[in-house]
Every structure is written in structure tokens, then in C-alpha cells.
Design an enzyme around this catalytic site. Structure first.
Site, PDB file in Angstrom:
ATOM      1  N   HIS A  52       0.822  -1.218   0.000  1.00  0.00           N
ATOM      2  CA  HIS A  52       0.000   0.000   0.000  1.00  0.00           C
ATOM      3  C   HIS A  52       0.853   1.265   0.000  1.00  0.00           C
ATOM      4  O   HIS A  52       0.438   2.288  -0.526  1.00  0.00           O
ATOM      5  CB  HIS A  52      -0.949   0.011   1.208  1.00  0.00           C
ATOM      6  CG  HIS A  52      -2.184  -0.800   0.989  1.00  0.00           C
ATOM      7  ND1 HIS A  52      -3.422  -0.242   0.824  1.00  0.00           N
ATOM      8  CD2 HIS A  52      -2.361  -2.140   0.879  1.00  0.00           C
ATOM      9  CE1 HIS A  52      -4.319  -1.205   0.633  1.00  0.00           C
ATOM     10  NE2 HIS A  52      -3.698  -2.361   0.663  1.00  0.00           N
ATOM     11  N   ASP A  53       2.019   1.203   0.616  1.00  0.00           N
ATOM     12  CA  ASP A  53       2.870   2.391   0.641  1.00  0.00           C
ATOM     13  C   ASP A  53       3.564   2.582  -0.709  1.00  0.00           C
ATOM     14  O   ASP A  53       3.539   3.671  -1.283  1.00  0.00           O
ATOM     15  CB  ASP A  53       3.917   2.277   1.753  1.00  0.00           C
ATOM     16  CG  ASP A  53       4.721   3.569   1.917  1.00  0.00           C
ATOM     17  OD1 ASP A  53       4.143   4.657   1.688  1.00  0.00           O
ATOM     18  OD2 ASP A  53       5.906   3.504   2.268  1.00  0.00           O
TER      19      ASP A  53
END
Length: 331
Positions: A73-74
Site C-alpha cells: 500500500h505504501d
């Protein structure tokens, strides 16, 4: 004369080193990440992160799965820059507020890791490197491969909520969408198939799979497996926050292995994208190869995680080293 020439030679090479930072600025990115970046500034950094990951795993096994999801997600959104960890403040909404972040948890334990590092070397180790290294160590705790990972990422000063929708695939997205998202950050089809193997650990909330069970069972689902899923998800309208969930891999749910691919070949993929992986001609050959060979899966997973972790990092004097992973430093 010889002495003069020698002197001239020295001068030009020292000039090169003076110009090096400028040269690097024109070619930012992975060239500036390096193995053991903290050797001088915080020699125990990687050891401290690993120890924290192990302690947290022993207390809450699911933290290891969270670290792997955090990396995805990052790094897919803009850069591996810990923008994911920023909380909402006036004028800036957190990426965690997105629907796509549904079910993400254990962020508070990132603060536990950061605290241990701050005690050892204040303001030295970036939150972005914590995201990357905790994922690497979490992968090992889950029986996955050991990955050599470079460090030296810096932290973003902003979050990118609006980008999340475009870049984090939805559970109903087609395999084409998923392939093109990964391709945009330089990960090929084989690497994408390997990364989806992360679904070998963790679980899926019922809300993301009931459409395959009700009103009628999706014909691509193994009927016996569909019965198990109905037992886990007994209603077509689960309350949105309900922690009703099913595991993608019931045999080894906390081991990052190729059981996921074996299940796909038996029509036991939980999400549409999982099942499409086994039927799409672009991805099916890799699914078969990974199902047959765990070593090959680990090798490709390792390669893809490395590419993911090096997506467009902030380095040099970009970004900052956050003191608290949840907030940008105050000026």
C-alpha cells in the site's frame, strides 16, 4: 612537468566528488538506495527492527501479515515514502481513510518499532525504511524467502489519498487492471503473479467475497469450497465492519508458500482477481509453474518485492526523516 600533471589529475577527481551530489540529483531514485545504509549512522538499526518484528510476531502473529500489506500500500502509491502512515490533520487527509485501506491494522505497532529506533539513534532511521525492512523481516517470519533489501529512503511530507483509488487494485478489479498497475511501476507479469502470492497469508473480509456466493454460487468456485465459505459468510449482507472473514489458504494460513497457487488450480480462489489469475492466458502459465515449485515462487516473490520496495524512493535531501511516523515534523 610530471608533478604538475599529477596535481592536475588530483584536482579533476576531487572536482568530480564535489559535483557528485549534483550528478545524483539528476538521476534520483534507486541508485541512491544502498545495502546497509545505516552502517555508520545507526549500526544496530536493522537488528533493532528485526528484533521488534520478532517480538511483535510472538505477541500478535498477524502483525507480520500487516507489514507485508503496508509495503504494497505504501510503495504502489507514488513512492516507498511512508505516506501511508500519516494521520489526517487539518488540510491533509490520511491514505488510511480510503475504502481501499479497509481492514488494514496494526499501525500502532509501527510506532513501537520507531520508538525503539528513536531510543537508539534519534531522527536517523526513516519511517519509509521501517515499512520496507519490517516487511522484509515479516516475510521471513511467515516462512518466506530472505530478501536483501537496500535502505536510505526518506519520508514524504504529504499523503496522497486521491491517488490511492487509482493505484490500489479493488477486489473486483480485472486481472488486466492489476497487471497494468504493476507494470506502471516496472513489475512484469511474472512478478505480479508472484506478488499476489502474498494472498497465501492473511484473510479476506466477507464483504469482499459475498457476491461470489449469493444469490447463486459463482460457477468457477469449487462447490465444496463454496460451502465452507458460506459457513464463514452466512449472509449476503454482512455488516460492513464485521470481522467475518475467510482464509485464502486454509492448509498453511500463516506460511507464505505456493499453496495459494495450488488452491487456484482447484478453483479455490477467494477473490475474482485470484481466480482470474489461473484462467487468464497471460498469467496461467506462471500460476502452474509456481504451484509446482515453491522455490521458484520464492525466487520470483523476492525479485518482485525488491522492485516494489525500490519504487521511486525519496533520497538525498528529498522529504525528511520523521520523528513520529504519524505526523510530518514541525518546522
Amino acid at each position: 612537468m610530471a608533478a604538475k600533471e599529477h596535481h592536475h589529475h588530483l584536482h579533476s577527481s576531487s572536482l568530480f566528488f564535489l559535483l557528485l551530489p549534483l550528478v545524483l540529483q539528476f538521476y534520483p531514485g534507486e541508485s541512491q538506495l544502498q545495502l546497509n545504509y545505516y552502517t555508520q549512522s545507526c549500526p544496530k538499526a536493522e537488528e533493532i527492527i528485526k528484533q521488534q518484528v520478532i517480538n511483535l510476531y510472538n505477541k500478535h502473529g498477524n502483525t507480520a501479515v500487516s507489514w507485508v500489506r503496508n509495503l504494497f500500500h505504501d510503495c504502489v502509491v507514488k513512492s516507498c515514502d511512508a505516506s501511508l502512515l500519516l494521520k489526517s490533520v487539518k488540510g491533509m487527509e490520511s491514505e488510511q481513510a480510503s475504502e481501499r485501506s479497509f481492514g488494514m491494522r496494526n499501525f500502532k505497532y509501527v510506532d513501537t518499532i520507531k520508538e525503539a529506533l528513536e531510543n537508539e539513534c534519534p531522527m536517523t532511521v526513516s519511517c519509509a525504511d521501517i515499512v520496507a525492512l519490517s516487511a522484509r523481516d515479516g516475510i521471513e517470519m511467515l516462512g518466506g524467502p530472505h530478501i536483501e533489501m537496500k535502505t536510505g529512503r526518506r519520508d514524504s511530507k504529504e499523503s496522497y489519498l486521491t491517488e490511492v483509488e487509482n493505484l490500489i487494485p479493488n477486489h473486483n478489479d480485472s486481472i488486466s487492471t492489476v497487471l497494468s498497475i504493476f507494470q506502471s511501476i516496472g513489475i512484469d507479469v511474472e512478478g505480479t503473479v508472484a506478488l499476489l502470492g502474498a494472498h497465501s497469508v492473511g484473510r479476506v473480509h466477507c464483504i469482499n467475497l459475498v457476491h461470489r456466493l449469493y444469490p447463486t454460487v459463482d460457477p468457477t468456485l469449487n462447490p465444496e469450497y463454496a460451502e465452507y465459505l458460506k459457513g464463514r459468510c452466512p449472509t449476503p449482507n454482512p455488516p460492513p465492519k464485521a470481522v467475518l472473514y475467510a482464509r485464502n489458504d486454509r492448509e498453511t494460513p500463516m506460511i507464505l508458500d505456493n499453496n495459494y497457487y495450488k488452491n487456484l488450480l482447484n478453483n479455490k480462489g477467494l477473490l475474482l482477481v485470484d481466480q482470474e489469475l489461473a484462467s487468464d492466458p497471460r498469467t496461467a502459465p506462471f500460476v502452474e509453474k509456481m504451484a509446482a515449485d515453491n522455490g521458484y515462487f520464492h525466487e520470483q516473490f523476492s525479485r518482485a518485492v525488491t522492485l516494489l520496495s525500490e519504487n521511486n524512493p525519496l533520497t538525498g535531501d528529498q522529504g525528511e526523516i520523521r520523528k513520529d511516523c504519524r505526523y510530518v515534523n514541525h518546522m
